[in-house]
Design a protein around this motif. Structure first.
Motif, short mmCIF file in Angstrom:
data_model
loop_
_atom_site.label_atom_id
_atom_site.label_comp_id
_atom_site.label_asym_id
_atom_site.label_seq_id
_atom_site.Cartn_x
_atom_site.Cartn_y
_atom_site.Cartn_z
N LYS A 1 44.18 35.18 40.13
CA LYS A 1 45.69 35.52 40.03
C LYS A 1 46.09 36.80 39.56
O LYS A 1 46.81 37.60 39.83
N LYS A 2 44.91 37.29 38.67
CA LYS A 2 45.25 38.82 38.20
C LYS A 2 44.38 39.88 38.71
O LYS A 2 44.20 40.52 37.97
N GLN A 3 43.60 39.42 39.77
CA GLN A 3 42.74 40.26 40.53
C GLN A 3 41.51 40.52 39.52
O GLN A 3 41.30 41.82 39.45
N ILE A 4 41.09 39.97 38.68
CA ILE A 4 40.19 40.41 37.51
C ILE A 4 38.81 39.65 38.04
O ILE A 4 38.79 38.77 38.59
N HIS A 5 37.79 40.40 37.78
CA HIS A 5 36.55 40.27 38.34
C HIS A 5 35.82 39.40 37.23
O HIS A 5 35.48 40.00 35.97
#
Ligand code: ADP
Length: 426
Positions: free
Chosen positions: A293-297
């Motif tokens: 959702k937060k484009q976190i890897h």
């Protein structure tokens, strides 16, 4: 006196004074001279215990059965003390040429001096005993005071503490066992006070945390009640706000219940052997939608396959909180890396992000209940401030340790001993 009595007896025998009346004058003179010389009375008996001569001249012709005289006539020369009459007797036998006992010489001397000395000693001894007894009583009293006084002090403090006054301390100045006892007791009361203080703070924190959503609900509901004809969208918006405040309260209550369980129920730990790799993979899989959702890897890596004896559910909760925080406190397009490594003693689980970081002064406080850093306090992250407290409790239950480092993001390092002594877990 016995020697004198013997000399007199020998003289009487030699002078044949007993049986030759012609020698009577010489006999009398000699007795008088000896009596003067020694300062004592001399009485001469024949073998029938009749008084033949007496330096005092008062008892001649009388018969006395004096034990010392009878003794010397029947057995041997002897002496005797007469306490009542305060005299000393010395009796020696008079022998004839054939060594038969033909009479006895009794030397009678006053024992006044001796008895006075004895009486004085007795008197002094009596006083000494009385004084010693008094001293002993005083000493016992003081020694018992020395023991009783500190005990009374301790008792007074315990009584006050049981009434609820926990700020009591025992003040003992001596350097004995009582001092050690007081030291241990004071350490215990300090701990109790600390626990009491923490409990008070905890209750006030809980109330405060619950008050905020409650006030919000109150304001929202009142404004709905007091305003007529509010558009439906506003109604919906208010209700959705109320709903999220209720969710927040539910989260706080749930977290609190988890914490209480972890704190109180050490025995409720469910130990089994499980794979740490699998556990971490599952956590990452479960939380990945949040990261996406937060484009976190979000990534998991390890340097081997490791198994541990522990409570899988509680450890999952502990690490999930760390990963969840990593996602929460990292900006869009950041990284959260979960790593599992080991040496020959411990397993290490590292959760590192490149998010907002935690400044050094706050690093030691983030594990406290309800603590939120300045950076996040105002942010609407939905946190309760209890997550890290839960994490730390769960890790402590496994005899482990948690550390935090912050330098270009935040890294939490969880250390779990490979051999967790069962006694510590169970
Ligand atoms: P919360 O529910 O607020 O996240 P936690 O106990 O999990 O409560 O964390 C306490 C505080 O520590 C957070 O409010 C946040 O300020 C800080 N914190 C925790 N993890 C991180 C992180 N990965 N990066 C930055 N700050 C963090």
């Amino acid at each position: 006196m016995l020697t004198d009595a013997n000399i007199i007896a020998t003289n009487i025998s030699k002078g044949n004074y007993l049986f030759n009346p012609a020698n009577r004058l010489r006999f009398d003179n000699e007795l008088a001279a000896k009596s003067n010389e020694g300062g004592y009375r001399i009485i001469v008996f024949n073998s029938a215990c009749n008084v033949v001569n007496d330096s005092n001249k008062t008892d001649i012709g009388k018969t006395y059965l004096i034990p010392e005289v009878i003794n010397t006539l029947t057995k041997k020369d002897n002496t005797g003390l007469r306490r009542n009459e305060r005299v000393i007797y010395a009796a020696a036998s008079i022998l004839n040429t054939a060594s038969d006992k033909i009479g006895a010489v009794l030397v009678v001397s006053s024992a006044d001096e001796i008895y006075s000395a004895i009486e004085e000693i007795e008197h002094k001894l009596f006083i000494l005993i009385i004084v010693t007894c008094i001293l002993l009583v005083v000493l016992v009293f003081f020694i018992s005071q020395l023991i009783i006084e500190p005990l009374k002090k301790i008792l007074r403090v315990i009584e006050k503490m049981s009434m609820g006054y926990l700020n009591q301390r025992i003040d003992i100045k001596s350097h004995d066992e009582f001092f050690e006892l007081a030291k241990a007791f004071n350490a215990m009361t300090e701990k109790l006070e600390q626990v009491d203080k923490t409990r008070g703070e905890f209750v006030s924190n809980v109330s405060h945390e619950l008050k905020t959503p409650l006030s919000a609900i109150k304001v929202l509901s009142e404004s709905m009640l007091t305003q007529d004809s509010i558009p439906q969208e506003i109604y919906k918006e208010f209700l959705s706000d109320i709903n999220s405040e209720i969710d927040r309260m539910t989260n706080i209550v749930n977290d609190l219940l988890t914490l209480v369980k972890l704190d109180q129920n050490h025995k409720a730990i469910n130990v089994s052997r499980f794979s740490l790799n699998k556990m971490l993979e599952n956590i990452v899989k479960r939380l990945n939608p949040l990261a996406i959702k937060k484009q976190i890897h979000l990534e998991f890596s390890c340097d081997g396959e490791y198994e541990i004896d522990g409570d899988e559910m509680k450890l999952t909760l502990a690490i999930s909180n760390l990963v969840d925080n990593g996602i929460k406190y990292t900006a869009v397009s950041g990284n959260v890396l979960v790593k599992l490594t080991a040496d020959n003693q411990n397993y290490y689980i590292t959760v590192a992000d490149n998010g907002i970081g935690i400044n050094e002064a706050e690093q030691s406080k983030i594990f406290d209940r309800f603590y939120r850093t300045d950076k996040t306090r105002d942010r609407e992250t939905g946190g309760t401030g209890l997550g890290l407290a839960i994490t730390r409790s769960a890790i402590m239950l496994h005899n482990g340790n948690i550390d935090v480092k912050s330098d270009n993001g935040t890294t939490f390092i969880v250390t779990l001993p490979q051999i967790i002594r069962r006694t510590e877990i169970l």
